[in-house]
Design a protein around this motif. Structure first.
Motif, short mmCIF file in Angstrom:
data_model
loop_
_atom_site.label_atom_id
_atom_site.label_comp_id
_atom_site.label_asym_id
_atom_site.label_seq_id
_atom_site.Cartn_x
_atom_site.Cartn_y
_atom_site.Cartn_z
N VAL A 1 61.26 84.08 -2.50
CA VAL A 1 62.66 84.01 -2.93
C VAL A 1 63.56 84.53 -1.82
O VAL A 1 63.33 85.62 -1.28
CB VAL A 1 62.89 84.84 -4.22
CG1 VAL A 1 64.36 84.81 -4.62
CG2 VAL A 1 62.01 84.31 -5.35
N ILE B 1 56.25 87.28 -7.31
CA ILE B 1 57.59 86.97 -6.76
C ILE B 1 57.88 87.95 -5.63
O ILE B 1 57.81 89.16 -5.82
CB ILE B 1 58.68 87.09 -7.84
CG1 ILE B 1 58.42 86.10 -8.99
CG2 ILE B 1 60.06 86.83 -7.23
CD1 ILE B 1 59.42 86.22 -10.13
N VAL C 1 62.41 79.52 -3.76
CA VAL C 1 63.60 79.64 -4.60
C VAL C 1 64.67 80.41 -3.85
O VAL C 1 64.38 81.40 -3.19
CB VAL C 1 63.28 80.35 -5.93
CG1 VAL C 1 64.55 80.58 -6.75
CG2 VAL C 1 62.26 79.55 -6.75
N LEU D 1 68.16 82.47 -4.45
CA LEU D 1 69.01 83.12 -5.45
C LEU D 1 70.36 83.41 -4.81
O LEU D 1 70.47 84.21 -3.89
CB LEU D 1 68.35 84.41 -5.93
CG LEU D 1 69.10 85.21 -7.02
CD1 LEU D 1 69.27 84.38 -8.28
CD2 LEU D 1 68.35 86.51 -7.33
N VAL E 1 68.84 79.03 -7.75
CA VAL E 1 69.33 79.68 -8.95
C VAL E 1 70.63 80.39 -8.59
O VAL E 1 70.69 81.11 -7.59
CB VAL E 1 68.31 80.71 -9.49
CG1 VAL E 1 68.91 81.50 -10.66
CG2 VAL E 1 67.03 80.02 -9.93
N CYS F 1 63.11 87.14 -13.81
CA CYS F 1 61.80 86.72 -13.30
C CYS F 1 61.34 85.43 -13.99
O CYS F 1 60.82 84.52 -13.35
CB CYS F 1 60.77 87.83 -13.53
SG CYS F 1 61.02 89.30 -12.51
N CYS G 1 63.26 83.18 -15.31
CA CYS G 1 64.13 82.12 -14.79
C CYS G 1 63.60 81.59 -13.46
O CYS G 1 63.49 80.37 -13.26
CB CYS G 1 65.55 82.65 -14.63
SG CYS G 1 66.67 81.54 -13.71
N ILE G 2 63.26 82.49 -12.55
CA ILE G 2 62.75 82.10 -11.23
C ILE G 2 61.45 81.31 -11.37
O ILE G 2 61.26 80.28 -10.71
CB ILE G 2 62.55 83.34 -10.34
CG1 ILE G 2 63.92 83.93 -9.98
CG2 ILE G 2 61.76 83.00 -9.08
CD1 ILE G 2 63.84 85.26 -9.25
N HIS H 1 61.03 77.39 -10.41
CA HIS H 1 60.01 77.07 -9.41
C HIS H 1 59.05 76.01 -9.91
O HIS H 1 58.55 75.18 -9.15
CB HIS H 1 59.23 78.34 -9.04
CG HIS H 1 58.15 78.13 -8.03
ND1 HIS H 1 56.81 78.27 -8.34
CD2 HIS H 1 58.20 77.77 -6.73
CE1 HIS H 1 56.10 78.01 -7.27
NE2 HIS H 1 56.91 77.69 -6.28
#
Length: 249
Positions: free
Chosen positions: A16, A39, A61, A63, A91, A125, A127-128, A132
């Motif tokens: 991330v 993560i 990902v 953020l 995100v 977490c 959401c990620i 993904h």
């Protein structure tokens, strides 16, 4: 720096990149993610210029923080992300996003929208992980509103800043029926045209609106924008069941 990231990141962990977040929040997230085995934040964290320069392309990902007071909004950042990150999913962490903001962010390429008012680390977490895996993430109320608007859209008149129609009458008919969820064959049947002609109309609509597919065209038409100047507005008010959508430069 790159070697440090590779040594600290477990094999198979979701990589991330964090950018444009408040410094305190970024530091809190860095500390919290250290206890999450699947993560890992890649460094340097919270460096927007690093992101835009595509200095670290091995990211799963991204953020991105969004604030209504930011001079460089999340939509602009999304539109400026280099091709090196084309496989990364984005995100957006934003403050109390409204429906129009959600539509704009999804149109710009976001795959998840996370409201900071609902910020719980375990939910972030999740959401990620979901994003993904290729899923879309947004607050249930916003998704319901979006689906409802697409299922029962209002009539749309797409005009420029001077209030002049961007589409021909026929193209406007096609866009309206498109927002009702009709397929190309159904459009052809309703309008008594060939599917080839329908495709030509769609290509012209996409070109005039600056979009690339039918979903983006519908989202564009449903996205609220600033009204035209008063002196350019028609003397007769629009019927109550109509909305005017303004295309900005």
């Amino acid at each position: 720096m790159k070697r440090f990231t590779e040594e600290r990141t477990s094999p198979g962990a979701i990589k991330v990149m964090v950018a444009n977040l408040p410094i305190i929040l970024c530091e809190l997230l860095q500390g919290a993610f250290q206890a999450v085995p699947d993560i890992k934040i890649v460094l340097p964290a919270n460096d927007l210029q690093h992101l835009l320069n595509a200095a670290e392309a091995n990211v799963d990902v991204i953020l991105i923080g969004s604030s209504k007071s930011d001079s460089l909004g999340a939509v602009s950042i999304l539109q400026s992300i280099p091709d090196a990150y084309k496989n990364a999913r984005v995100v957006v962490l934003t403050q109390d996003p409204d429906y129009a903001e959600v539509i704009s962010l999804f149109r710009a390429g976001a795959k998840g929208i996370f409201g900071s008012a609902d910020l719980r680390f375990e939910l972030l977490c999740k959401c990620i992980r979901c994003v993904h895996q290729g899923q879309i993430w947004a607050k249930n109320e916003l998704l319901v509103h979006l689906v409802s608007s697409l299922s029962h859209p209002r009539s749309t008149n797409v005009v420029d800043r001077q209030g002049k129609p961007l589409l021909t009458t026929r193209e406007q008919q096609v866009l309206h029926l498109l927002s009702d969820g009709l397929s190309n064959s159904e459009l052809a049947t309703v309008l008594k045209l060939s599917e080839h002609t329908i495709k030509n109309h769609l290509f012209r609509i996409y070109d005039k609106l600056g979009v690339s597919n039918r979903m983006e065209a519908v989202l564009y038409a449903l996205t609220p924008r600033n009204p035209p100047p008063l002196q350019n507005r028609p003397s007769n008010p629009m019927p109550s069941n109509k909305i005017t959508i303004i295309k900005t430069a």
